[in-house]
Design a protein around this motif. Structure first.
Motif, short mmCIF file in Angstrom:
data_model
loop_
_atom_site.label_atom_id
_atom_site.label_comp_id
_atom_site.label_asym_id
_atom_site.label_seq_id
_atom_site.Cartn_x
_atom_site.Cartn_y
_atom_site.Cartn_z
N GLY A 25 0.86 -1.24 -0.01
CA GLY A 25 -0.01 -0.01 0.01
C GLY A 25 0.91 1.07 0.03
N LEU A 26 0.08 2.37 -0.02
CA LEU A 26 0.92 3.73 0.13
C LEU A 26 0.41 4.31 1.46
CD1 LEU A 26 0.75 4.55 -3.59
CD2 LEU A 26 2.66 3.66 -2.35
N ASP A 27 1.21 5.21 2.01
CA ASP A 27 0.76 6.13 2.97
C ASP A 27 0.20 7.29 2.47
OD1 ASP A 27 3.09 7.76 2.46
OD2 ASP A 27 4.23 7.40 4.28
N GLY A 52 2.21 8.84 -0.40
CA GLY A 52 2.78 8.25 -1.63
C GLY A 52 3.78 7.45 -1.34
N ARG A 53 4.32 7.24 -0.10
CA ARG A 53 5.55 6.32 0.15
C ARG A 53 4.95 4.81 0.49
NH1 ARG A 53 7.60 10.87 4.31
NH2 ARG A 53 5.63 9.97 5.31
N PRO A 54 5.76 3.84 -0.02
CA PRO A 54 5.24 2.57 0.12
C PRO A 54 5.20 2.30 1.57
CG PRO A 54 7.65 2.71 -0.70
CD PRO A 54 7.14 3.96 -0.85
N LEU A 55 4.39 1.24 1.68
CA LEU A 55 4.23 0.67 3.27
C LEU A 55 4.17 -1.01 2.72
CD1 LEU A 55 1.04 2.49 4.27
CD2 LEU A 55 3.39 2.73 5.11
N TYR A 56 4.74 -1.55 4.04
CA TYR A 56 4.91 -3.03 3.61
C TYR A 56 4.31 -3.95 4.59
CZ TYR A 56 8.48 -0.95 0.83
OH TYR A 56 9.16 0.04 -0.07
#
Length: 81
Positions: free
Chosen positions: A47-49, A52-56
């Motif tokens: 997902g994205l925060d 727009g930064r990736p989340l894992y």
């Protein structure tokens, strides 16, 4: 926690904890390492925060950490069980 997502820095901290549980002298997992895992196809963002930064996700992170640790051990001639 199932379903919880982590930033790259949080993912690096979790992976470091896991590695150090297995071996107290294990190297830390850096944010840069997380980016490399993504680039090499070992880890995909879940997902994205809000910026727009990736989340894992934990399961994906655990799989990537295990795969890269096993590869590193093979490179130095140690069988990972």
């Amino acid at each position: 926690m199932p379903g919880e997502l982590y930033t790259g820095a949080q993912a690096a901290a979790l992976a470091t904890q896991w590695r150090r549980t297995v071996s107290a002298t294990a190297a830390a997992v850096t944010r840069s390492a997380i980016c490399n895992w993504v680039t090499r196809g070992h880890l995909q963002p879940a997902g994205l925060d809000e910026h727009g930064r990736p989340l894992y996700a934990i399961p994906d992170l655990a799989h990537a950490e295990l795969a890269t640790r096993q590869r590193a051990l093979r490179l130095v001639g140690i069988s990972a069980q």
